[in-house]
Enzyme design. Sequence first.
Site, PDB file in Angstrom:
ATOM      1  CG  HIS A 136      -4.324   2.844  -1.154  1.00  0.00           C
ATOM      2  ND1 HIS A 136      -5.216   2.026  -0.496  1.00  0.00           N
ATOM      3  CD2 HIS A 136      -3.489   3.327  -0.189  1.00  0.00           C
ATOM      4  CE1 HIS A 136      -4.935   2.005   0.792  1.00  0.00           C
ATOM      5  NE2 HIS A 136      -3.898   2.796   1.011  1.00  0.00           N
ATOM      6  CG  HIS A 175       2.459  -0.069   4.423  1.00  0.00           C
ATOM      7  ND1 HIS A 175       2.234  -0.979   5.438  1.00  0.00           N
ATOM      8  CD2 HIS A 175       1.296   0.634   4.279  1.00  0.00           C
ATOM      9  CE1 HIS A 175       1.001  -0.828   5.893  1.00  0.00           C
ATOM     10  NE2 HIS A 175       0.404   0.128   5.208  1.00  0.00           N
ATOM     11  CG  HIS A 202      -3.647   7.515   1.986  1.00  0.00           C
ATOM     12  ND1 HIS A 202      -3.908   7.553   3.341  1.00  0.00           N
ATOM     13  CD2 HIS A 202      -3.220   6.260   1.710  1.00  0.00           C
ATOM     14  CE1 HIS A 202      -3.649   6.365   3.870  1.00  0.00           C
ATOM     15  NE2 HIS A 202      -3.225   5.552   2.903  1.00  0.00           N
ATOM     16  CG  ASP A 262      -2.130  -0.854   1.084  1.00  0.00           C
ATOM     17  OD1 ASP A 262      -2.185  -1.604   0.088  1.00  0.00           O
ATOM     18  OD2 ASP A 262      -3.017  -0.806   1.960  1.00  0.00           O
TER      19      ASP A 262
END
Length: 805
Positions: free
Chosen positions: A155, A256, A159, A104
């Site tokens: 995503h 991540h 964010h 991510d």
Amino acid sequence: MTSTTPSRGRRRAPTKMERAAGKAAALQKPRVILALLLLLGLTSVMLLDGYLRSEIGNDARVRDGAAYDKVPQKILDGGPLLTFTGGTAKTQSVPKKTIVLTFDDGPTPTWTPQILKVLEDNKVEATFFMVGSMVSRYPGVVKDLVDQGNEVGIHTFTHVDLSYQGTGRLQRELKQTQLALAGAAGITTTLFRAPYSSEINAVDNYSWPVYKEIGNLGYTSVFVDTDSDDWKKPGVSKIVQWATPKNNEGAVVLMHDAGGDRSETVKALDTYIKKMKAKGYSFTTVSGAMAKLNGAPNGAGRTGTAGSGQAVEAGVGQTGAGADAGAGTGAGAGALGEQPGGTQSAPDSGSTNNSTNNSTNNSSNKVNIEQSGQQKATGSTLYEGKALIYAVAVAEWVLPLLSWLLLVVGISVMGRFGMMLILARRHYRQRNRKRGKGGKFSWGPTVTRPVTVIVPAYNEKECIANTLHSLAQNTHPIEIIVVDDGSTDGTKEIAESLGLPNVRVIRQENAGKPAALNNGVRNASYDIVVMMDGDTVFEPDAVHQLVQPFADPGIGAVAGNAKVGNRNTIIGAWQHIEYVMGFNLDRRMYDLLRCMPTIPGAIGAFRRDAILEVGGMSEDTLAEDTDITIAMHRAGWRVVYQEHARAWTEAPSSLKQLWSQRYRWSYGTMQALWKHRKSLTDKGPSGRFGRIGMPLVVIFQIITPVLAPLIDVFTVYSMISVDFWASLLAWLAVLVVQLVCAAYAFRLDREKYRYLAMLPLQQLAYRQMMYLVLIHSSVTALTGGRLRWQKLKRTGEVGTPAGVS
């Protein structure tokens, strides 16, 4: 019946000045538009960069601990893969002993390539859920990632927690990220992971409607089974431990590739992959896992071209995004509410096997199953995406440059203020010395011989009487030559009708101000020539004070102290501040440095021989006063400033007139500097001006004013996106420095401080106008435009000095 056309009188042919004015007007409009477009472009670039960095429009709210009673229990108890087929929610779990690695918050140019290297070394693919703003900033990383066989998902663009956002913001976040992917790698995707999401049992009453809306748009929402919590930096062993599923279960694993130091993640990833392979686990992407669930053989179609947009006969379309969309375009979410993916076929193992067996001949038409959540971007989506990437590239290049330029402006502005305060104080104390070392200051023996005053005039009927009456009251013996430059308003007749002694009026065809001044010089009876504008009023002792420096035989020209007479308006007050602070304080500094760049046209004096030596007033530039001043320096003459010789001039009374005047000044200054550019390499006095005066003029009168709006633009930008009060205080601190400098200049000139109340507004409005004027002038210079002397509208409101408050 016969009709006749009435005859018309012949139209008067336009004069030279009228033709020049028409050409000037035709040239100015596109250049003004270009200047405005540059300012708009700067603002747009800053706003785009702020949006990309979540400094503008950012919503940092994150929901936690909300109720979940409105979420179906079968969803909360389901697997991490959530799809909507025909409006019905369905979840699936990853097959046993299968790992779906997901990353991510990327991409980043530091950590994503290192993770890709580990994946490549271990022959493993993963799914990367990317933030659109990061994709647009690092498109090369995304393309390498896709080319390596990895899969991408959305995503969001900034964010943001979508449970706080409306439908419009949600769709923008999706579409902008799709465009970024299209521009970076030529693909769109049907995979989605919400920021701040985790396991599916964390879905609450606020986020559930968001997932339904996203699912109805054709996306597969991907949650996690095991979270490595690598963002906590717990160490390699903990990351590996926390990422390992229990009881040989399959899992979507979260790591991540952005958000800070990910060195532990990189080290743990290699260890983790080797450990899980040793336990008999296989690795795949989200689409690969869904293909397994829907009956496709493992690795089917691996030789195909990623993201080709062809039908996949692996069953991923049965539950994946776009199964019922019927779009069939594969172009991605090109418009709000549009399905993100193309049509994909229901599973057909036989067809898939047949396709595999014929891979040698048809490999270019196949889809890599592990990338089947991606489609090839086409049409407007592709072109808009590339435009976004190019715009972001420009912003990424321009903003650092602007930051450096802002630093240059800050140093320049503060350096100028420092120099002016120090040198102006020294100049004032030197020229007003009454006792102490060296005794009272004196230029030498008092100059009492007669001088010639030249008044060039073109349509000055409103002002010429006041100008000549002020000269008649002068305390120094003078002859006055009025050169009427083809006036059509009776200026010559007014001057002659006054009946003042020692006044000669010379009439010439309209030829411009330099020609009028040269005509006056040729007809001058005395060796010292004073030049002034036809709208200027002298104080009684102005001429006497102005000519005293000529007691020094090395002085060739003297600049007087020009004052704004019509200062009781906003525009007049702005110019009054500029004259006192910007012009007169500058002249004190330049005087001590012996590089005075301009003798003001309103009040200046020259040795007649020096004027003739340098060739007279040149018509090569629009700033004949700057041109001849530089020529004086290059010829070895000294140019000084006489603060006690005061004259009152009528400044432009409208923004349009002010623009025209400053445009002429700034463009003319550029012309003069270019004309005398060889002084940079000269020796002696010419070289001194070239290496000291010319750089100072370029920095303080061209570069700094052009870049000065950056202070205001960055202040507004920082107030909106960073810290309102800190940015405002920084701007006010700069204003206070300017105010101190202006107050000191007013003190030296014995002016009333009340006008300084207009300084903040002057900085906000006037500075922006000067930026546009200088851009306008720069464009004119670069395009080779040439303009004639421009006449400003006068009102004659500046009378005798006693009447000016």
